[in-house]
Write an enzyme that holds these catalytic residues in place. Sequence first.
Site, short mmCIF file in Angstrom:
data_model
loop_
_atom_site.label_atom_id
_atom_site.label_comp_id
_atom_site.label_asym_id
_atom_site.label_seq_id
_atom_site.Cartn_x
_atom_site.Cartn_y
_atom_site.Cartn_z
N HIS A 193 65.12 65.50 -70.44
CA HIS A 193 64.51 65.87 -71.73
C HIS A 193 65.49 65.82 -72.89
O HIS A 193 65.16 66.29 -73.98
CB HIS A 193 63.92 67.28 -71.67
CG HIS A 193 62.79 67.44 -70.70
ND1 HIS A 193 61.47 67.30 -71.07
CD2 HIS A 193 62.79 67.70 -69.39
CE1 HIS A 193 60.70 67.50 -70.02
NE2 HIS A 193 61.48 67.74 -68.97
N LYS A 246 59.21 74.13 -85.24
CA LYS A 246 59.92 73.77 -84.01
C LYS A 246 61.17 74.62 -83.93
O LYS A 246 61.53 75.29 -84.90
CB LYS A 246 60.30 72.28 -84.02
CG LYS A 246 61.03 71.85 -85.32
CD LYS A 246 61.21 70.33 -85.42
CE LYS A 246 59.99 69.60 -85.91
NZ LYS A 246 59.49 68.59 -84.97
N ARG A 247 61.85 74.63 -82.77
CA ARG A 247 63.11 75.34 -82.68
C ARG A 247 64.05 74.88 -83.80
O ARG A 247 64.01 73.71 -84.21
CB ARG A 247 63.76 75.10 -81.31
CG ARG A 247 63.08 75.85 -80.18
CD ARG A 247 63.18 77.36 -80.36
NE ARG A 247 64.53 77.82 -80.17
CZ ARG A 247 64.98 78.42 -79.08
NH1 ARG A 247 64.16 78.66 -78.07
NH2 ARG A 247 66.23 78.81 -78.99
N LYS A 276 67.27 68.45 -85.56
CA LYS A 276 65.88 68.38 -86.03
C LYS A 276 65.80 68.36 -87.56
O LYS A 276 64.76 68.08 -88.13
CB LYS A 276 65.08 69.55 -85.46
CG LYS A 276 64.90 69.49 -83.93
CD LYS A 276 64.17 70.73 -83.43
CE LYS A 276 64.12 70.85 -81.91
NZ LYS A 276 63.14 69.96 -81.27
N LYS A 328 50.39 67.37 -81.21
CA LYS A 328 49.40 68.41 -81.50
C LYS A 328 48.91 68.29 -82.94
O LYS A 328 47.72 68.42 -83.24
CB LYS A 328 50.01 69.80 -81.26
CG LYS A 328 50.41 70.04 -79.81
CD LYS A 328 51.41 71.19 -79.65
CE LYS A 328 52.03 71.14 -78.25
NZ LYS A 328 53.20 72.03 -78.11
#
Length: 790
Positions: A333, A521-522, A527, A633
């Site tokens: 991952h 998100k985290r 990110k 999503k």
Amino acid sequence: MTERMKAVQTALDTFLLREYHKTAAEASPNELHMALSRAMMNVISADWRTSRAAHAAARHTFYLSAEFLVGRAIFNNLLCLGMTQEVEELLRAQGASLEELESVEDAALGNGGLGRLAACYLDSAATLSLPLDGYGIRYRYGLFKQQIEQGFQKEQPDDWTHWGDPWSVRCDEEAVEVAFGRHTVRAVPYDMPVIGYGTHNIGTLRLWQAEPLIPFDFMRFNDQDYDGAVEAKNRAEDISRVLYPNDSSDEGKILRLEQEYFFSSASLQDMVRAYKRVHGTDFLQFAALHAVQLNDTHPVLAIPELIRLLKNEGLSFDDAFEIARAVFCYTNHTVMPEALETWPKDLLERAVPGMYAIIEQIDARLHRELTDRGVPADRISRMSITRGDAAHMADLAVYAGRFVNGVARLHTEILKSSVLADWYAVYPERFQNKTNGITQRRWLALANPELSALLTRLLGSERWLTDLSALRELLSFENDQGVLREFISIKKTRHQAFAAWLRRVHGIEVDPDTVFDVQIKRIHEYKRQLLGILAILELYFEIKSGELSDFAPTTFFFAGKSAPGYLRAKGIIKLIGAVSDLIAADPAVAGKIRVVFVPNYNVTAAQQIIAAADVSEQISTAGTEASGTGNMKLMANGAVTLGTLDGANVEIVEEAGLEANYIFGAHVEEIHDRAADYDPNALYQSDSRIRRVLDALVDGTLDDGGTGYFQELYDSILKGASWHNPDQYYLLLDFGRYLDAKLTVNRDTCDEIAFARKGWRNICTCGKFSSDRAIAEYASDIWKIESTAR
Ligand code: 26Q
């Protein structure tokens, strides 16, 4: 009333009366939740038993994961059993309601994407009637709850079983012992049902809880040594005490290693025991009957553990190894080097005796095999599983397993070309791609009932609930003004519902008549929430100065947790709050831009935010986000993606079209080519906008409460640090292109119909991203298992 409902009613009333001396009308939400859930456990018990037997009889898969982020079970289970409406009526007739259960808390036994993926996969496997069951850890405390105080993240323990755990069954007689260097503990299984949609198949999620062999030391108690009397108990319980809140860097802590071995060993012992009950000690059929999927490297000790157990049963190392190699498969991952697990030899030898020696045996075999294949010596030493006196868990999993997979096409290509390139060169046939997916039951049907109703009506059936690709048929409505208007009005309804939830749960007010742009998100440097908030800061400066005059009023939502020790991520949270305050205090801009940090992002919050979102921010540095699943999503709920060509974004725009989304920024190749001579300081000098936003971090415009957080963020971009180059995630490289894309989205929202058409296209083309598709691929290409449906 149906027989089933009569049974529910009786069970509910009995439980409430017996446990709380109350009626449904008098019960608190948590009491009602306990009673209703227990009543539903009665309803499913026969199917659950039948399914267990069917799974055991077939070739079956075990999904081993340190995390299962299941969230709240009650509404999902009602949906899957088709009982929502009947139960709602039953409760209403008694002066109660399902709505009360909105305050019931999530089971947050996971950090983020990896844990939620495991939960979606269980849901899909159950729905497809596949013989798959999960194994994990029953943490006493799940992922911490996040509070925001003066803009700072504060962590609170998540006591998720405080009101009881009605969806679990404790199976005391199936406990096993797990031996560590320091002590031996009991692993007690708690089973949760995984209810499929529209099937009688029910999977099992078996979570292990650590307990002492002897609950209490009476001798020491008699000697008035009260702490000593419970010392062994506490040390045992420590193992499943708390979920590690770090989802990015390998911590190398002994307790974490014990957690990993604890559930790996317990699960393998359970499998071997169940096999022996039927087949005795002839293990010839073991590999034919089992596939074990390792969710990242956290359960990889299951490999040497199986070999140990089989050797105890009298098998040779070679025979045991061949069985292991046929049974295990590994999903990677992450490509971030700091997240690849390695365990030092001395730590392994101390914590889990026997494991390192077996790993060395495996490694010796690897060396022989590679030598026989004529692999050059330098490559062999790079691939060595125990290089540098540490066990490299990803390498172990690739070598001692049958298949390895990445979680999006681009990610798998990066595994093959860089992270695992040496392995790919020798064993190309082991590599597969399995692009992630999400369950439409939770993320569309539960999260967005209004949109679901529209889709069902237009399609003429609820087929999409089990075949998400059916939505493609609705593409023909993309020019239907009536349908697009309806979609727009549904989004508005979701804006209002989310706004009401924000007010009720967090006391935050937002204007539902603005564009909802979300980055949820985290919190991580890769990110790039920092890029997100700096771009908003630039928009603020431009609106304030008059450079930017027509800007469609937008609320920018951020949500996500930072690892407690990840100070830069905590600085980013503080910065989001500081920019929010700066803008809110400025009447010239406050009507145009609002920045909101939604505290305590979890599955339930996600369901609210995602259904309401118009714009989905997926702006990680190309080549860093393995897949992303929030992106899927949001797509399913009709948000357009504003993103880089990273992770599954690549496949999202391939399905929905570039014209329905907003792709910007450097590609993997560009990042790669420019890495050597990248100079963020030159960009700082040449671009006045970049200077303006970075300077605001350190010139007093923004207040970090004296922590030095903002200076540190500034330095991370322009100076770097001992462990990284300046601007290692290329924020400044993408800054201009990101701002342009943000302005384009904003302008496009003004043509309501044209913008709704883009959202609609995303909905209609999201079929590929169902976890049903993903699980069907795993079942046929990797696990070779078949439906047990009669
Ligand atoms: C490791 C060692 C010690 C303690 C904790 C950990 C740890 C725990 C969780 C390391 C990593 C994680 C979680 C990683 C994760 O969530 N990865 C995400 O997986 C998603 C599902 O495949 C992808 O969509 C995301 O891109 C990826 O970031």
